[in-house]
Design a protein around this motif. Structure first.
Motif, PDB file in Angstrom:
ATOM      1  N   VAL A 130      15.648   1.356  -6.664  1.00 23.50           N
ATOM      2  CA  VAL A 130      16.551   0.956  -5.586  1.00 23.50           C
ATOM      3  C   VAL A 130      17.817   1.809  -5.667  1.00 23.50           C
ATOM      4  N   ASP A 131      18.154   2.476  -4.566  1.00 21.23           N
ATOM      5  CA  ASP A 131      19.423   3.197  -4.526  1.00 21.23           C
ATOM      6  C   ASP A 131      20.567   2.207  -4.740  1.00 21.23           C
ATOM      7  N   VAL A 132      21.648   2.677  -5.348  1.00 19.48           N
ATOM      8  CA  VAL A 132      22.724   1.773  -5.742  1.00 19.48           C
ATOM      9  C   VAL A 132      23.349   1.008  -4.576  1.00 19.48           C
ATOM     10  N   VAL A 133      23.247   1.531  -3.351  1.00 16.96           N
ATOM     11  CA  VAL A 133      23.899   0.843  -2.226  1.00 16.96           C
ATOM     12  C   VAL A 133      23.032  -0.246  -1.608  1.00 16.96           C
ATOM     13  N   PHE A 134      21.768  -0.372  -2.046  1.00 16.54           N
ATOM     14  CA  PHE A 134      20.870  -1.318  -1.392  1.00 16.54           C
ATOM     15  C   PHE A 134      20.542  -2.552  -2.225  1.00 16.54           C
ATOM     16  N   THR A 135      21.127  -2.665  -3.420  1.00 14.18           N
ATOM     17  CA  THR A 135      20.850  -3.842  -4.247  1.00 14.18           C
ATOM     18  C   THR A 135      21.194  -5.127  -3.516  1.00 14.18           C
ATOM     19  N   ALA A 136      22.361  -5.183  -2.890  1.00 10.96           N
ATOM     20  CA  ALA A 136      22.791  -6.417  -2.223  1.00 10.96           C
ATOM     21  C   ALA A 136      21.839  -6.793  -1.097  1.00 10.96           C
ATOM     22  N   PHE A 188      13.972 -10.057  -1.791  1.00 11.24           N
ATOM     23  CA  PHE A 188      12.919  -9.072  -2.009  1.00 11.24           C
ATOM     24  C   PHE A 188      12.724  -8.724  -3.479  1.00 11.24           C
ATOM     25  N   ILE A 189      13.744  -8.959  -4.308  1.00 14.04           N
ATOM     26  CA  ILE A 189      13.657  -8.610  -5.723  1.00 14.04           C
ATOM     27  C   ILE A 189      14.036  -9.818  -6.574  1.00 14.04           C
ATOM     28  N   ARG A 190      13.460  -9.869  -7.735  1.00 14.21           N
ATOM     29  CA  ARG A 190      13.603 -11.012  -8.642  1.00 14.21           C
ATOM     30  C   ARG A 190      14.870 -10.876  -9.467  1.00 14.21           C
ATOM     31  N   PRO A 191      15.687 -11.917  -9.564  1.00 18.74           N
ATOM     32  CA  PRO A 191      16.877 -11.841 -10.427  1.00 18.74           C
ATOM     33  C   PRO A 191      16.486 -11.837 -11.898  1.00 18.74           C
ATOM     34  N   PHE A 192      17.267 -11.149 -12.694  1.00 21.45           N
ATOM     35  CA  PHE A 192      17.052 -11.173 -14.137  1.00 21.45           C
ATOM     36  C   PHE A 192      17.765 -12.387 -14.730  1.00 21.45           C
ATOM     37  N   THR A 193      17.187 -12.949 -15.769  1.00 24.75           N
ATOM     38  CA  THR A 193      17.820 -14.068 -16.454  1.00 24.75           C
ATOM     39  C   THR A 193      19.004 -13.563 -17.277  1.00 24.75           C
ATOM     40  N   GLU A 194      19.791 -14.495 -17.796  1.00 17.95           N
ATOM     41  CA  GLU A 194      20.945 -14.093 -18.607  1.00 17.95           C
ATOM     42  C   GLU A 194      20.503 -13.330 -19.847  1.00 17.95           C
ATOM     43  N   ASP A 195      19.437 -13.796 -20.516  1.00 17.77           N
ATOM     44  CA  ASP A 195      18.944 -13.106 -21.704  1.00 17.77           C
ATOM     45  C   ASP A 195      18.439 -11.715 -21.356  1.00 17.77           C
ATOM     46  N   GLU A 196      17.705 -11.616 -20.251  1.00 19.16           N
ATOM     47  CA  GLU A 196      17.206 -10.303 -19.820  1.00 19.16           C
ATOM     48  C   GLU A 196      18.359  -9.375 -19.485  1.00 19.16           C
ATOM     49  N   THR A 197      19.368  -9.916 -18.820  1.00 17.64           N
ATOM     50  CA  THR A 197      20.523  -9.106 -18.446  1.00 17.64           C
ATOM     51  C   THR A 197      21.227  -8.542 -19.662  1.00 17.64           C
ATOM     52  N   GLN A 198      21.398  -9.366 -20.690  1.00 18.98           N
ATOM     53  CA  GLN A 198      22.056  -8.895 -21.903  1.00 18.98           C
ATOM     54  C   GLN A 198      21.259  -7.765 -22.553  1.00 18.98           C
ATOM     55  N   ARG A 199      19.950  -7.930 -22.586  1.00 17.25           N
ATOM     56  CA  ARG A 199      19.121  -6.889 -23.203  1.00 17.25           C
ATOM     57  C   ARG A 199      19.112  -5.617 -22.355  1.00 17.25           C
ATOM     58  N   LEU A 237      27.608   1.614 -19.338  1.00 20.09           N
ATOM     59  CA  LEU A 237      28.928   1.690 -18.724  1.00 20.09           C
ATOM     60  C   LEU A 237      29.041   0.616 -17.640  1.00 20.09           C
ATOM     61  N   PRO A 238      30.239   0.098 -17.380  1.00 16.84           N
ATOM     62  CA  PRO A 238      30.375  -1.059 -16.478  1.00 16.84           C
ATOM     63  C   PRO A 238      30.077  -0.765 -15.012  1.00 16.84           C
ATOM     64  N   ALA A 239      30.453   0.393 -14.514  1.00 22.06           N
ATOM     65  CA  ALA A 239      30.284   0.662 -13.079  1.00 22.06           C
ATOM     66  C   ALA A 239      28.818   0.662 -12.649  1.00 22.06           C
ATOM     67  N   PRO A 240      27.901   1.299 -13.389  1.00 21.14           N
ATOM     68  CA  PRO A 240      26.492   1.219 -12.985  1.00 21.14           C
ATOM     69  C   PRO A 240      25.956  -0.209 -12.973  1.00 21.14           C
ATOM     70  N   ILE A 241      26.396  -1.022 -13.912  1.00 20.91           N
ATOM     71  CA  ILE A 241      25.942  -2.415 -13.931  1.00 20.91           C
ATOM     72  C   ILE A 241      26.389  -3.135 -12.671  1.00 20.91           C
ATOM     73  N   GLU A 242      27.602  -2.850 -12.220  1.00 20.67           N
ATOM     74  CA  GLU A 242      28.114  -3.492 -11.008  1.00 20.67           C
ATOM     75  C   GLU A 242      27.243  -3.182  -9.796  1.00 20.67           C
ATOM     76  N   THR A 243      26.691  -1.967  -9.739  1.00 20.80           N
ATOM     77  CA  THR A 243      25.862  -1.607  -8.586  1.00 20.80           C
ATOM     78  C   THR A 243      24.553  -2.388  -8.539  1.00 20.80           C
ATOM     79  N   GLY A 244      24.131  -2.924  -9.676  1.00 18.97           N
ATOM     80  CA  GLY A 244      22.891  -3.695  -9.710  1.00 18.97           C
ATOM     81  C   GLY A 244      23.106  -5.189  -9.641  1.00 18.97           C
ATOM     82  N   THR A 245      24.340  -5.600  -9.402  1.00 17.43           N
ATOM     83  CA  THR A 245      24.698  -7.021  -9.448  1.00 17.43           C
ATOM     84  C   THR A 245      25.016  -7.545  -8.056  1.00 17.43           C
ATOM     85  N   TRP A 246      24.518  -8.746  -7.765  1.00 17.17           N
ATOM     86  CA  TRP A 246      24.806  -9.413  -6.495  1.00 17.17           C
ATOM     87  C   TRP A 246      25.152 -10.859  -6.787  1.00 17.17           C
ATOM     88  N   LYS A 247      26.345 -11.262  -6.377  1.00 17.66           N
ATOM     89  CA  LYS A 247      26.832 -12.626  -6.600  1.00 17.66           C
ATOM     90  C   LYS A 247      26.705 -13.021  -8.072  1.00 17.66           C
TER      91      LYS A 247
END
Length: 467
Positions: free
Chosen positions: A131-137, A144-155, A161-171
């Motif tokens: 997924v291109d970084v602008v289409f995650t939201a 259309f895509i499955r959210p990762f759990t908190e444990d999965e997210t940590q792993r 780096l923080p900025a790439p993580i932000e592009t994959g995050t919605w709400k």
């Protein structure tokens, strides 16, 4: 049995939105050129991947009867690096899964349209999607895509780096794990900067200083000013670097508030218009994408350029094959994206791609495990070396092989870490389209443009006007 049938559903709401250009700021031709520039780096990856992956693909057929499941990963075009990572992870799974890859179109627009159509049809053959970084939201909001759990997210994000993580995050939930990242740098001809008496590596170096220096030496400032996503990348970076934002409450969807009519938006308009109407504007600015900008910068009129890190390897490759004088390569310097305001650090443009699990996959647990393996730091580091695509991991830039390949490794890491994403909204194509339409051509941009754009954007989001 799962078969890779293309479900083409007419009049799907999410597929109907028009998109302008490419969300990473490059069109099909530029994508293929950049892939060719990286080709020499990935022969090792291609050799590793080709034969075993072909065997896995032939074994997979339309399903996974009588053996481990075969995960289908929809990948962006590259020189074989994704195939290599897929095969490595299938081998390392101990027989838990196989992985086959399907190559998406070169442009982000084509990638989005294909995936939206299939996911809107609840296509279960999509296990892992790039997924291109602008289409995650958009993908997350549509389910259309499955959210990762908190444990999965940590792993999945540890050490990133923080900025790439932000592009994959919605709400506040991770939906897409960073696969690769990118940030634009300021490129300059050392001889031009010296003659103009400026030092682009100074932390407070601004757009205004750069334009003045270029004009004084009768040189150009090369940018992407064509009516496509690369132009949106430029405008967004100027607004963020000036302390503003394109949208307020972007997660409100169609109810978000356009915010270009602000001091930051007005300064962005001033910079774009002033450059476009100056002697430093390349003749093709209103049609220029990444490769046109690079050609201008490497010409006799070149002075400054804003572009992605690939341009250095491209210039070196051109010198090796004799199409560019080595003296030009030796004259290239690099620095952080220039400031809009002297007292405020810039927020460089951010690019990249993320990996998500298709919401209708029959094998979501295996898909998560595969993504965790594919996105592991050592593989991201090797991908940076082989494919020329920066890693989302901070530690990758300390790798000796990366530092040998990238003289500007520290700058790339810093730029990604402090980069600014484009608006994280499910209606990104509407927002981007409204802006690039209103601000084009660049020499038409004036102090009235931000307010006019806000009204047009609000009308488009509300459905009162069409792009």
């Amino acid at each position: 049995m799962r078969c890779d049938t293309l479900f083409d559903v007419p009049n799907v709401q999410f597929a109907a939105s028009s998109a302008v250009g490419c969300a990473s700021g490059i069109d099909d031709e530029d994508v293929m050129r950049r892939i060719r520039f990286a080709g020499g780096r990935c022969r090792r990856a291609m050799a590793l991947a080709s034969a075993p992956l072909l065997a896995a693909t032939l074994l997979s057929g339309c399903g996974s009867q009588g053996g481990p499941p075969t995960l289908t990963w929809y990948v962006f075009p590259d020189n074989g690096g994704a195939d290599a990572r897929a095969q490595q992870c299938a081998d390392a799974s101990g027989g838990a899964y196989r992985v086959r890859t399907e190559v998406l179109p070169s442009s982000a627009t084509g990638q989005r349209e294909q995936m939206v159509r299939r996911l809107a049809a609840r296509d279960s053959s999509i296990d892992i999607v790039s997924v291109d970084v602008v289409f995650t939201a958009e993908f997350a909001n549509a389910g259309f895509i499955r959210p990762f759990t908190e444990d999965e997210t940590q792993r999945l994000t540890a050490g990133m780096l923080p900025a790439p993580i932000e592009t994959g995050t919605w709400k506040d939930t991770l939906y897409a794990a960073p696969f690769k990242s990118n940030a634009q740098l300021l490129w300059y001809r050392k001889s031009v900067a010296e003659a103009a008496g400026v030092d682009p590596t100074e932390p407070t170096f601004t757009w205004d200083e750069m334009l003045k220096a270029a004009v004084s030496q009768n040189k150009t400032v090369a940018e992407q000013g064509a009516r496509y996503e690369g132009y949106m990348v430029w405008i967004n970076a100027l607004v963020l670097s000036g302390g503003g934002e394109i949208l307020q409450n972007a997660d409100a969807g169609r109810d978000a508030t356009p915010a270009l009519n602000s001091p930051a938006g007005l300064k962005a308009a001033e910079i774009v218009g002033s450059l476009a109407r100056s002697a430093a504007a390349p003749a093709d600015l209103s049609n220029a994408q990444e490769e046109q900008a690079r050609a201008t910068f490497q010409s006799g009129n070149g002075g400054f350029m804003l572009n992605w890190p690939y341009v250095l390897a491209a210039a070196r490759g051109a010198a090796e094959d004799g199409s560019l004088d080595q003296a030009v390569v030796d004259d290239i310097g690099w620095a952080r994206y220039p400031r809009v305001l002297p007292d405020r650090p810039s927020q460089p443009p951010l690019g990249g791609a993320n990996l998500a699990v298709g919401a209708y996959s029959a094998y979501p647990d295996e898909a998560v495990a595969a993504i965790e393996c594919i996105n592991a730091e050592p593989k991201a580091t090797q991908y940076m070396i082989d494919e020329g695509e920066p890693s989302p991991y901070a530690g990758s830039y300390d790798n000796p092989d990366v530092r040998a390949e990238y003289d500007n490794a520290d700058l790339i890491r810093e730029s990604i870490a402090e980069a600014g994403p484009r608006p994280l909204t499910p209606f990104y194509t509407d927002v981007s389209g409204a802006i690039t339409q209103s601000w084009h051509p660049p020499d038409s941009v004036t102090a009235e443009t931000p307010e006019r754009t806000d009204q047009f954007m609000a009308d488009v989001l509300a459905g009162r006007r069409l792009l």
